[in-house]
Write a protein that holds these residues in place. Structure first.
Motif, PDB file in Angstrom:
ATOM      1  N   UNK A 160       4.824  -0.528  -4.244  1.00 55.94           N
ATOM      2  CA  UNK A 160       4.893  -1.622  -3.279  1.00 55.94           C
ATOM      3  C   UNK A 160       3.519  -1.978  -2.710  1.00 55.94           C
ATOM      4  N   UNK A 161       2.583  -1.040  -2.751  1.00 51.48           N
ATOM      5  CA  UNK A 161       1.206  -1.374  -2.408  1.00 51.48           C
ATOM      6  C   UNK A 161       0.629  -2.335  -3.462  1.00 51.48           C
ATOM      7  N   UNK A 162       0.826  -1.986  -4.729  1.00 52.55           N
ATOM      8  CA  UNK A 162       0.254  -2.795  -5.808  1.00 52.55           C
ATOM      9  C   UNK A 162       0.867  -4.192  -5.837  1.00 52.55           C
ATOM     10  N   UNK A 163       2.158  -4.288  -5.560  1.00 57.81           N
ATOM     11  CA  UNK A 163       2.797  -5.600  -5.527  1.00 57.81           C
ATOM     12  C   UNK A 163       2.254  -6.443  -4.386  1.00 57.81           C
ATOM     13  N   UNK A 164       1.995  -5.802  -3.244  1.00 58.66           N
ATOM     14  CA  UNK A 164       1.392  -6.529  -2.125  1.00 58.66           C
ATOM     15  C   UNK A 164       0.008  -7.047  -2.512  1.00 58.66           C
ATOM     16  N   UNK A 165      -0.759  -6.218  -3.218  1.00 56.34           N
ATOM     17  CA  UNK A 165      -2.081  -6.640  -3.673  1.00 56.34           C
ATOM     18  C   UNK A 165      -1.976  -7.794  -4.663  1.00 56.34           C
ATOM     19  N   UNK A 166      -1.027  -7.692  -5.576  1.00 52.19           N
ATOM     20  CA  UNK A 166      -0.845  -8.747  -6.581  1.00 52.19           C
ATOM     21  C   UNK A 166      -0.503 -10.080  -5.914  1.00 52.19           C
ATOM     22  N   UNK A 167       0.396 -10.037  -4.961  1.00 47.27           N
ATOM     23  CA  UNK A 167       0.800 -11.265  -4.270  1.00 47.27           C
ATOM     24  C   UNK A 167      -0.378 -11.897  -3.536  1.00 47.27           C
ATOM     25  N   UNK A 168      -1.168 -11.067  -2.883  1.00 46.08           N
ATOM     26  CA  UNK A 168      -2.295 -11.586  -2.115  1.00 46.08           C
ATOM     27  C   UNK A 168      -3.408 -12.098  -3.014  1.00 46.08           C
ATOM     28  N   UNK A 169      -3.766 -11.311  -4.028  1.00 45.63           N
ATOM     29  CA  UNK A 169      -4.952 -11.607  -4.820  1.00 45.63           C
ATOM     30  C   UNK A 169      -4.695 -12.529  -6.000  1.00 45.63           C
ATOM     31  N   UNK A 170      -3.524 -12.409  -6.614  1.00 48.99           N
ATOM     32  CA  UNK A 170      -3.270 -13.190  -7.816  1.00 48.99           C
ATOM     33  C   UNK A 170      -2.762 -14.590  -7.511  1.00 48.99           C
ATOM     34  N   UNK A 171      -2.081 -14.757  -6.391  1.00 43.08           N
ATOM     35  CA  UNK A 171      -1.478 -16.067  -6.134  1.00 43.08           C
ATOM     36  C   UNK A 171      -1.881 -16.689  -4.808  1.00 43.08           C
ATOM     37  N   UNK A 172      -2.238 -15.887  -3.811  1.00 44.75           N
ATOM     38  CA  UNK A 172      -2.426 -16.457  -2.490  1.00 44.75           C
ATOM     39  C   UNK A 172      -3.837 -16.437  -1.952  1.00 44.75           C
TER      40      UNK A 172
END
Length: 240
Positions: free
Chosen positions: A153-165
């Motif tokens: 869930x840490x990595x998913x939070x990073x993905x959401x922030x960095x890859x799309x937002x």
């Protein structure tokens, strides 16, 4: 700060932050001798040496697996926020990033000056958590950043922030790969990275896996590439 807050069973106190760069040219880590230092785990068991402690907690495959599972289980229960990944000390975020940036800018100017740069700069953020260091620092100086983190869930939070937002000032700076793996199981693509950034996570490894990680990871560095290791260290007994 207690050992439980860090998800570790045994550690020395956090009284000194060490930030250092290590060149990988002919870089080889070897275990040379046991460290004769006494200490105790969170259950109060006393050990005369570090080797004695490792034999008790990670001396066979089952105990070693439990060592790593305990740490991941702890972090799986932590909120995916700056305050969460900093164990309730989110207030140190700005000072941490500012200090790291001062250190990084000197290295980049000395080792990767723009006049001598013939290809994009690439970094690996080890134990990346929610992408705190990548978002606030690395992505501003590197064209590509890969993130390595075992807590999903840490990595998913990073993905959401960095890859799309998250928008940088240039389309040439982006997070590329998000690896859901622990340090002890990761082997990088050969010759991909200018910098492998390892911050506040290496203490989760057993001594043998610490050595193994650096010996594997050095193949991931480009010629002249660097490990940057930032960690809390001390030499006296934990007392809090």
């Amino acid at each position: 700060m207690s050992p439980e807050k860090l998800g570790l069973r045994f550690l020395l106190p956090l009284s000194l932050t060490l930030l250092t760069a290590l060149c990988a040219h002919h870089f080889l880590v070897r275990k040379t001798r046991s460290i004769d230092i006494a200490g105790r785990d969170i259950d109060g068991h006393q050990f005369n040496t570090v080797d004695e402690m490792w034999k008790e907690h990670a001396g066979d495959p089952n105990r070693k697996s439990q060592w790593y599972n305990d740490a991941v289980t702890y972090w799986e229960g932590v909120d995916a926020s700056v305050d969460g990944v900093l164990s309730g000390f989110g207030i140190v975020n700005d000072a941490d990033i500012n200090g790291s940036e001062d250190f990084l800018k000197v290295l980049l100017s000395e080792r990767f000056h723009i006049d001598n740069r013939h290809q994009p700069l690439v970094a690996l953020d080890c134990g990346s958590g929610i992408g705190r260091v990548t978002k606030n620092l690395l992505i501003r100086y590197f064209n590509e950043v890969d993130l390595l983190e075992p807590v999903s869930h840490f990595l998913e939070a990073a993905r959401e922030t960095l890859a799309t937002g998250y928008q940088t000032n240039s389309d040439l700076h982006k997070a590329v790969n998000f690896y859901s793996l622990p340090l002890q199981d990761f082997t990088p693509v050969a010759g991909r990275y200018d910098v492998i950034w390892i911050q506040w996570c290496i203490g989760h490894l057993t001594d043998n896996d610490f050595i193994s990680f650096f010996n594997r990871a050095k193949v991931g560095l480009k010629p002249g590439g660097l490990f940057i290791l930032k960690e809390n260290t001390a030499t006296t007994a934990f007392a809090q």
